[in-house]
Motif scaffolding. Sequence first.
Motif, mmCIF file in Angstrom:
data_model
loop_
_atom_site.group_PDB
_atom_site.id
_atom_site.type_symbol
_atom_site.label_atom_id
_atom_site.label_comp_id
_atom_site.label_asym_id
_atom_site.label_seq_id
_atom_site.Cartn_x
_atom_site.Cartn_y
_atom_site.Cartn_z
ATOM 1 N N LEU A 63 -25.051 29.396 39.627
ATOM 2 C CA LEU A 63 -26.427 29.844 39.418
ATOM 3 C C LEU A 63 -26.470 31.166 38.653
ATOM 4 O O LEU A 63 -27.276 31.345 37.730
ATOM 5 C CB LEU A 63 -27.138 29.980 40.762
ATOM 6 C CG LEU A 63 -27.426 28.660 41.501
ATOM 7 C CD1 LEU A 63 -27.858 28.937 42.936
ATOM 8 C CD2 LEU A 63 -28.504 27.867 40.768
ATOM 9 N N GLU A 64 -25.586 32.087 39.030
ATOM 10 C CA GLU A 64 -25.555 33.392 38.366
ATOM 11 C C GLU A 64 -25.110 33.246 36.910
ATOM 12 O O GLU A 64 -25.723 33.820 35.998
ATOM 13 C CB GLU A 64 -24.607 34.331 39.121
ATOM 14 C CG GLU A 64 -24.369 35.682 38.459
ATOM 15 C CD GLU A 64 -25.600 36.574 38.413
ATOM 16 O OE1 GLU A 64 -25.606 37.542 37.622
ATOM 17 O OE2 GLU A 64 -26.567 36.299 39.169
ATOM 18 N N TYR A 65 -24.044 32.498 36.699
ATOM 19 C CA TYR A 65 -23.507 32.333 35.347
ATOM 20 C C TYR A 65 -24.522 31.639 34.442
ATOM 21 O O TYR A 65 -24.738 32.061 33.296
ATOM 22 C CB TYR A 65 -22.202 31.541 35.396
ATOM 23 C CG TYR A 65 -21.623 31.243 34.030
ATOM 24 C CD1 TYR A 65 -21.038 32.248 33.269
ATOM 25 C CD2 TYR A 65 -21.663 29.952 33.497
ATOM 26 C CE1 TYR A 65 -20.511 31.981 32.012
ATOM 27 C CE2 TYR A 65 -21.142 29.675 32.243
ATOM 28 C CZ TYR A 65 -20.576 30.692 31.508
ATOM 29 O OH TYR A 65 -20.067 30.429 30.255
ATOM 30 N N SER A 66 -25.156 30.576 34.927
ATOM 31 C CA SER A 66 -26.106 29.837 34.090
ATOM 32 C C SER A 66 -27.296 30.697 33.699
ATOM 33 O O SER A 66 -27.833 30.583 32.587
ATOM 34 C CB SER A 66 -26.574 28.565 34.799
ATOM 35 O OG SER A 66 -27.268 28.866 35.990
ATOM 36 N N LYS A 67 -27.710 31.588 34.586
ATOM 37 C CA LYS A 67 -28.812 32.509 34.274
ATOM 38 C C LYS A 67 -28.435 33.396 33.088
ATOM 39 O O LYS A 67 -29.237 33.617 32.170
ATOM 40 C CB LYS A 67 -29.138 33.361 35.503
ATOM 41 C CG LYS A 67 -30.285 34.338 35.298
ATOM 42 C CD LYS A 67 -30.534 35.144 36.573
ATOM 43 C CE LYS A 67 -31.638 36.174 36.366
ATOM 44 N NZ LYS A 67 -31.860 36.989 37.591
ATOM 45 N N ARG A 68 -27.202 33.913 33.113
ATOM 46 C CA ARG A 68 -26.742 34.772 32.019
ATOM 47 C C ARG A 68 -26.584 33.978 30.716
ATOM 48 O O ARG A 68 -26.893 34.482 29.623
ATOM 49 C CB ARG A 68 -25.404 35.427 32.381
ATOM 50 C CG ARG A 68 -25.417 36.237 33.651
ATOM 51 C CD ARG A 68 -26.433 37.352 33.597
ATOM 52 N NE ARG A 68 -26.566 38.035 34.880
ATOM 53 C CZ ARG A 68 -27.656 38.681 35.256
ATOM 54 N NH1 ARG A 68 -28.707 38.727 34.464
ATOM 55 N NH2 ARG A 68 -27.708 39.280 36.433
ATOM 56 N N VAL A 69 -26.114 32.754 30.824
ATOM 57 C CA VAL A 69 -25.935 31.925 29.629
ATOM 58 C C VAL A 69 -27.288 31.583 29.008
ATOM 59 O O VAL A 69 -27.415 31.534 27.772
ATOM 60 C CB VAL A 69 -25.142 30.642 29.973
ATOM 61 C CG1 VAL A 69 -25.213 29.627 28.837
ATOM 62 C CG2 VAL A 69 -23.681 30.990 30.257
ATOM 63 N N MET A 70 -28.305 31.349 29.830
ATOM 64 C CA MET A 70 -29.642 31.084 29.304
ATOM 65 C C MET A 70 -30.138 32.280 28.485
ATOM 66 O O MET A 70 -30.705 32.119 27.396
ATOM 67 C CB MET A 70 -30.617 30.790 30.433
ATOM 68 C CG MET A 70 -30.523 29.384 31.005
ATOM 69 S SD MET A 70 -31.016 28.099 29.821
ATOM 70 C CE MET A 70 -32.754 28.469 29.623
ATOM 71 N N GLU A 71 -29.919 33.480 29.000
ATOM 72 C CA GLU A 71 -30.347 34.688 28.285
ATOM 73 C C GLU A 71 -29.592 34.818 26.962
ATOM 74 O O GLU A 71 -30.180 35.148 25.925
ATOM 75 C CB GLU A 71 -30.108 35.918 29.164
ATOM 76 C CG GLU A 71 -30.984 35.954 30.414
ATOM 77 C CD GLU A 71 -30.568 37.044 31.396
ATOM 78 O OE1 GLU A 71 -29.493 37.654 31.184
ATOM 79 O OE2 GLU A 71 -31.291 37.275 32.374
ATOM 80 N N LEU A 72 -28.287 34.553 27.001
ATOM 81 C CA LEU A 72 -27.476 34.628 25.791
ATOM 82 C C LEU A 72 -27.924 33.567 24.784
ATOM 83 O O LEU A 72 -28.045 33.849 23.582
ATOM 84 C CB LEU A 72 -26.002 34.442 26.145
ATOM 85 C CG LEU A 72 -25.028 34.305 24.970
ATOM 86 C CD1 LEU A 72 -25.081 35.533 24.067
ATOM 87 C CD2 LEU A 72 -23.612 34.064 25.487
ATOM 88 N N GLY A 73 -28.168 32.360 25.271
ATOM 89 C CA GLY A 73 -28.589 31.276 24.392
ATOM 90 C C GLY A 73 -29.896 31.584 23.681
ATOM 91 O O GLY A 73 -30.049 31.302 22.479
ATOM 92 N N GLU A 74 -30.830 32.189 24.395
ATOM 93 C CA GLU A 74 -32.111 32.532 23.778
ATOM 94 C C GLU A 74 -31.916 33.535 22.646
ATOM 95 O O GLU A 74 -32.561 33.432 21.590
ATOM 96 C CB GLU A 74 -33.067 33.071 24.840
ATOM 97 C CG GLU A 74 -33.561 31.990 25.801
ATOM 98 C CD GLU A 74 -34.538 32.523 26.837
ATOM 99 O OE1 GLU A 74 -34.762 33.750 26.854
ATOM 100 O OE2 GLU A 74 -35.073 31.718 27.621
#
Length: 361
Positions: free
Chosen positions: A175-186
């Motif tokens: 959950l933590e990692y995916s949140k950061r990846v979403m921010e990076l992806g945007e």
Amino acid sequence: MDATYDRTSEVKAFDETKIGVKGLVDAGFAHIPRIFHHPHLNLTDSNPLLSSTTMVIPTIDLKGGVFESTVTRKSVTAMIKEAVERYGFFQVINHGVSLDVLEKMKDGIRGFHEQDSDVRRKFYTRDVTKKVKYNSNFDLYSSPSANWRDTLSCFMSPDVPKTEDLPEICGEIMLEYSKRVMELGELIFELLSEALGLNPNHLKEMDCTKGLLMLSHYYPPCPEPDLTFGTSQHSDRSFLTILLQDHIGGLQVLQDGYWVDVPPVPGALLVNLGDLLQLITNDKFVSVEHRVLANKGEEPRISVASFFVHPLPSLRVYGPIKELLSEQNLPKYRDTTVTEYTSHYMARGLDGNSVLLDFKI
């Protein structure tokens, strides 16, 4: 062909054990089952002139997502534009995901795959309606040959899974990692939009960031690595993929007709473009074929691929972006939905042929 070899039955027998490739390793198999044999496997098609010392995938510093000036942002955008047009891949550093989170993610995924097989079996399924799935080879029944890897998969967005639905050993860090990846992806989609000469929000407003599918791969040591792959040749069905890989290596990218190693960069994340981005940019950006060699080492390889792609069903229609078209640049692909495209992709499996060809005008 050996008259006693019944691939369908052997695939079914392997699948019904629900132990994955890891289970075969634990059982002490000295030879890999025939379902994993790739009869036309060729590991020698690499060009000695394109060694990793001369063909390095670009590493781009994202400055933590905070650019000190417009000039700096334009410089980073220009580097990304050159990287995706020339390679289709690039590494990012200072990407905003802490080293601590990266290491915990790799440890968590390794922990899941190496825990007791009875615990893993609880998540083993091929039911596409399940939110969290663990199995070996999504295309086990459709591909000509299986690959030497197991995978834990889950859509992390737009519907964020509950902690209790995820494996206990790695749920919180997923959950933590995916949140950061979403921010990076945007951020990366903003820079890609600018690289196309469009408004920074253009790709986000097209819902390219709507869904995030996380595939956490486990590549155990293979007793006969010259007979199979970790992942066979393919391009991704996503708009964009962000890959976390460990120090083991094994990833190769197809460049100018030759396979080139992509050595891991400590602390970096690897970014590659997917088929859907190639389709909507009308070949301005290209999705590049890649593969993973079977693990020749003594310790397992871990990788986590985060795909920006919609969960199904998705009736959102995609075609070449109108702002990129002209009389000199007519559309090369017909419109399609994510569901239609994915159906073609899943039915074919990782057979080394681009599904994009099915959508050419």
